[in-house]
Scaffold this motif. Sequence first.
Motif, PDB file in Angstrom:
ATOM      1  N   GLY A  52      14.426  23.045  75.206  1.00 12.08           N
ATOM      2  CA  GLY A  52      15.728  22.703  75.758  1.00 12.08           C
ATOM      3  C   GLY A  52      16.053  23.247  77.135  1.00 12.08           C
ATOM      4  O   GLY A  52      17.210  23.256  77.533  1.00 12.08           O
ATOM      5  N   ALA A  53      15.048  23.697  77.890  1.00 10.38           N
ATOM      6  CA  ALA A  53      15.297  24.205  79.247  1.00 10.38           C
ATOM      7  C   ALA A  53      15.235  23.072  80.256  1.00 10.38           C
ATOM      8  O   ALA A  53      14.596  22.041  80.027  1.00 10.38           O
ATOM      9  N   THR A  54      15.904  23.256  81.398  1.00 13.71           N
ATOM     10  CA  THR A  54      15.756  22.353  82.538  1.00 13.71           C
ATOM     11  C   THR A  54      14.544  22.851  83.313  1.00 13.71           C
ATOM     12  O   THR A  54      14.461  24.033  83.671  1.00 13.71           O
ATOM     13  N   VAL A  55      13.588  21.963  83.585  1.00 16.22           N
ATOM     14  CA  VAL A  55      12.311  22.369  84.169  1.00 16.22           C
ATOM     15  C   VAL A  55      12.166  21.853  85.591  1.00 16.22           C
ATOM     16  O   VAL A  55      12.212  20.654  85.842  1.00 16.22           O
ATOM     17  N   LEU A  56      12.006  22.802  86.538  1.00 15.14           N
ATOM     18  CA  LEU A  56      11.668  22.485  87.925  1.00 15.14           C
ATOM     19  C   LEU A  56      10.243  22.971  88.131  1.00 15.14           C
ATOM     20  O   LEU A  56       9.862  24.022  87.605  1.00 15.14           O
ATOM     21  N   THR A  57       9.469  22.227  88.898  1.00  7.49           N
ATOM     22  CA  THR A  57       8.103  22.658  89.135  1.00  7.49           C
ATOM     23  C   THR A  57       7.668  22.279  90.540  1.00  7.49           C
ATOM     24  O   THR A  57       8.235  21.384  91.160  1.00  7.49           O
ATOM     25  N   THR A  58       6.683  23.007  91.049  1.00 11.27           N
ATOM     26  CA  THR A  58       6.098  22.685  92.347  1.00 11.27           C
ATOM     27  C   THR A  58       4.690  22.163  92.135  1.00 11.27           C
ATOM     28  O   THR A  58       3.963  22.630  91.254  1.00 11.27           O
ATOM     29  N   VAL A  59       4.332  21.149  92.919  1.00 18.82           N
ATOM     30  CA  VAL A  59       2.997  20.547  92.874  1.00 18.82           C
ATOM     31  C   VAL A  59       2.574  20.194  94.297  1.00 18.82           C
ATOM     32  O   VAL A  59       3.390  20.236  95.220  1.00 18.82           O
ATOM     33  N   ARG A  60       1.332  19.826  94.477  1.00 14.81           N
ATOM     34  CA  ARG A  60       0.808  19.554  95.814  1.00 14.81           C
ATOM     35  C   ARG A  60       0.909  18.084  96.235  1.00 14.81           C
ATOM     36  O   ARG A  60       1.042  17.794  97.409  1.00 14.81           O
ATOM     37  N   THR A  61       0.825  17.156  95.274  1.00 14.58           N
ATOM     38  CA  THR A  61       0.770  15.735  95.639  1.00 14.58           C
ATOM     39  C   THR A  61       1.762  14.894  94.819  1.00 14.58           C
ATOM     40  O   THR A  61       2.236  15.332  93.760  1.00 14.58           O
ATOM     41  N   LYS A  62       2.017  13.679  95.297  1.00 15.33           N
ATOM     42  CA  LYS A  62       2.897  12.761  94.568  1.00 15.33           C
ATOM     43  C   LYS A  62       2.290  12.395  93.224  1.00 15.33           C
ATOM     44  O   LYS A  62       3.013  12.279  92.222  1.00 15.33           O
ATOM     45  N   GLU A  63       0.975  12.245  93.160  1.00 10.90           N
ATOM     46  CA  GLU A  63       0.320  11.911  91.889  1.00 10.90           C
ATOM     47  C   GLU A  63       0.567  13.010  90.855  1.00 10.90           C
ATOM     48  O   GLU A  63       0.844  12.741  89.685  1.00 10.90           O
ATOM     49  N   LYS A  64       0.475  14.266  91.309  1.00 14.23           N
ATOM     50  CA  LYS A  64       0.730  15.384  90.395  1.00 14.23           C
ATOM     51  C   LYS A  64       2.208  15.444  90.021  1.00 14.23           C
ATOM     52  O   LYS A  64       2.548  15.777  88.884  1.00 14.23           O
ATOM     53  N   ALA A  65       3.084  15.093  90.961  1.00 15.49           N
ATOM     54  CA  ALA A  65       4.517  15.055  90.659  1.00 15.49           C
ATOM     55  C   ALA A  65       4.801  14.044  89.556  1.00 15.49           C
ATOM     56  O   ALA A  65       5.551  14.321  88.613  1.00 15.49           O
ATOM     57  N   LEU A  71       5.160  14.618  81.724  1.00 19.75           N
ATOM     58  CA  LEU A  71       5.086  15.679  80.708  1.00 19.75           C
ATOM     59  C   LEU A  71       6.459  16.242  80.352  1.00 19.75           C
ATOM     60  O   LEU A  71       6.586  17.000  79.392  1.00 19.75           O
ATOM     61  N   GLY A  72       7.488  15.917  81.165  1.00 17.25           N
ATOM     62  CA  GLY A  72       8.829  16.384  80.841  1.00 17.25           C
ATOM     63  C   GLY A  72       9.542  17.158  81.929  1.00 17.25           C
ATOM     64  O   GLY A  72      10.699  17.543  81.751  1.00 17.25           O
ATOM     65  N   ALA A  73       8.889  17.420  83.060  1.00 12.15           N
ATOM     66  CA  ALA A  73       9.571  18.144  84.145  1.00 12.15           C
ATOM     67  C   ALA A  73      10.770  17.328  84.624  1.00 12.15           C
ATOM     68  O   ALA A  73      10.673  16.119  84.813  1.00 12.15           O
ATOM     69  N   ASP A  74      11.898  18.012  84.814  1.00 16.63           N
ATOM     70  CA  ASP A  74      13.093  17.333  85.307  1.00 16.63           C
ATOM     71  C   ASP A  74      13.006  17.089  86.809  1.00 16.63           C
ATOM     72  O   ASP A  74      13.505  16.082  87.299  1.00 16.63           O
ATOM     73  N   HIS A  75      12.403  18.026  87.536  1.00 15.01           N
ATOM     74  CA  HIS A  75      12.270  17.919  88.986  1.00 15.01           C
ATOM     75  C   HIS A  75      10.879  18.407  89.386  1.00 15.01           C
ATOM     76  O   HIS A  75      10.446  19.475  88.948  1.00 15.01           O
ATOM     77  N   ALA A  76      10.182  17.630  90.215  1.00 10.58           N
ATOM     78  CA  ALA A  76       8.875  18.021  90.736  1.00 10.58           C
ATOM     79  C   ALA A  76       8.959  18.049  92.256  1.00 10.58           C
ATOM     80  O   ALA A  76       9.248  17.035  92.885  1.00 10.58           O
ATOM     81  N   ILE A  77       8.747  19.211  92.834  1.00 13.62           N
ATOM     82  CA  ILE A  77       8.857  19.399  94.281  1.00 13.62           C
ATOM     83  C   ILE A  77       7.458  19.462  94.878  1.00 13.62           C
ATOM     84  O   ILE A  77       6.636  20.283  94.452  1.00 13.62           O
ATOM     85  N   ILE A  78       7.185  18.600  95.845  1.00 12.98           N
ATOM     86  CA  ILE A  78       5.877  18.593  96.508  1.00 12.98           C
ATOM     87  C   ILE A  78       5.922  19.653  97.606  1.00 12.98           C
ATOM     88  O   ILE A  78       6.492  19.436  98.666  1.00 12.98           O
ATOM     89  N   TYR A  79       5.330  20.820  97.322  1.00 14.62           N
ATOM     90  CA  TYR A  79       5.465  21.969  98.227  1.00 14.62           C
ATOM     91  C   TYR A  79       4.735  21.801  99.540  1.00 14.62           C
ATOM     92  O   TYR A  79       5.100  22.389 100.539  1.00 14.62           O
ATOM     93  N   LYS A  80       3.730  20.954  99.573  1.00 13.08           N
ATOM     94  CA  LYS A  80       2.969  20.741 100.815  1.00 13.08           C
ATOM     95  C   LYS A  80       3.816  20.039 101.870  1.00 13.08           C
ATOM     96  O   LYS A  80       3.638  20.240 103.057  1.00 13.08           O
ATOM     97  N   ASP A  81       4.771  19.243 101.424  1.00 15.67           N
ATOM     98  CA  ASP A  81       5.627  18.485 102.346  1.00 15.67           C
ATOM     99  C   ASP A  81       7.049  19.030 102.452  1.00 15.67           C
ATOM    100  O   ASP A  81       7.826  18.530 103.255  1.00 15.67           O
TER     101      ASP A  81
END
Length: 195
Positions: A52-65, A71-81
């Motif tokens: 039940g947590a809100t999940v933010l995550t960082t990834v390198r590419t749009k494909e990984k986002a 998988l359930g992440a609420d927000h995926a931030i592309i850290y490279k950009d």
Amino acid sequence: DMLRAAALPENYFTVWHNLFERGQLKAGESVLIHGGASGIGTTAIQLAKSFGATVLTTVRTKEKADAVKALGADHAIIYKDNDWAAEVKKLSLAPQIKVMTPFVASMKTAREAALKALGPKLDKLLIATGSSPATPPIPGINGPGVHSCWTLADARAIANLAQPGAKVLQMGAGFIGCIIMEALQQRGVELSVVE
């Protein structure tokens, strides 16, 4: 198959210990997971979301986002950009983040923290553990006295260096890290752990 099944506890025990036992993550809270597309990251996303947590995550590419969102992440931030910290602030979630999985910014900083904690008599033996062979882009990671432990050959080389009384600084205390800690303690080293 049994070989692949044997790898599951490392990820799940590590995530459970860090997010729920140490971090005390609860339903309705927010968590920022760096490296969301890694083995630990994907496990953390799924467990945090299922509790039940809100999940933010960082990834390198749009494909990984896209993959971590599936998988359930609420927000995926592309850290490279993007500046991930600024992106979290834009989402107005920064003050609400309960647990943020840490990362080492530089070996020099980690060594300075260890010297401050342990004093100037620190042997040049540093162990970094991980679930797969990779060299993170951390200044000093390939320096003398820094040893990774990803293979049996790595473990044997470290065992030869870890003589009784040697001062050892271990980076990481996940499930596998705990096994390494126990083995080092049984060898009689003076062990300090940075998590």
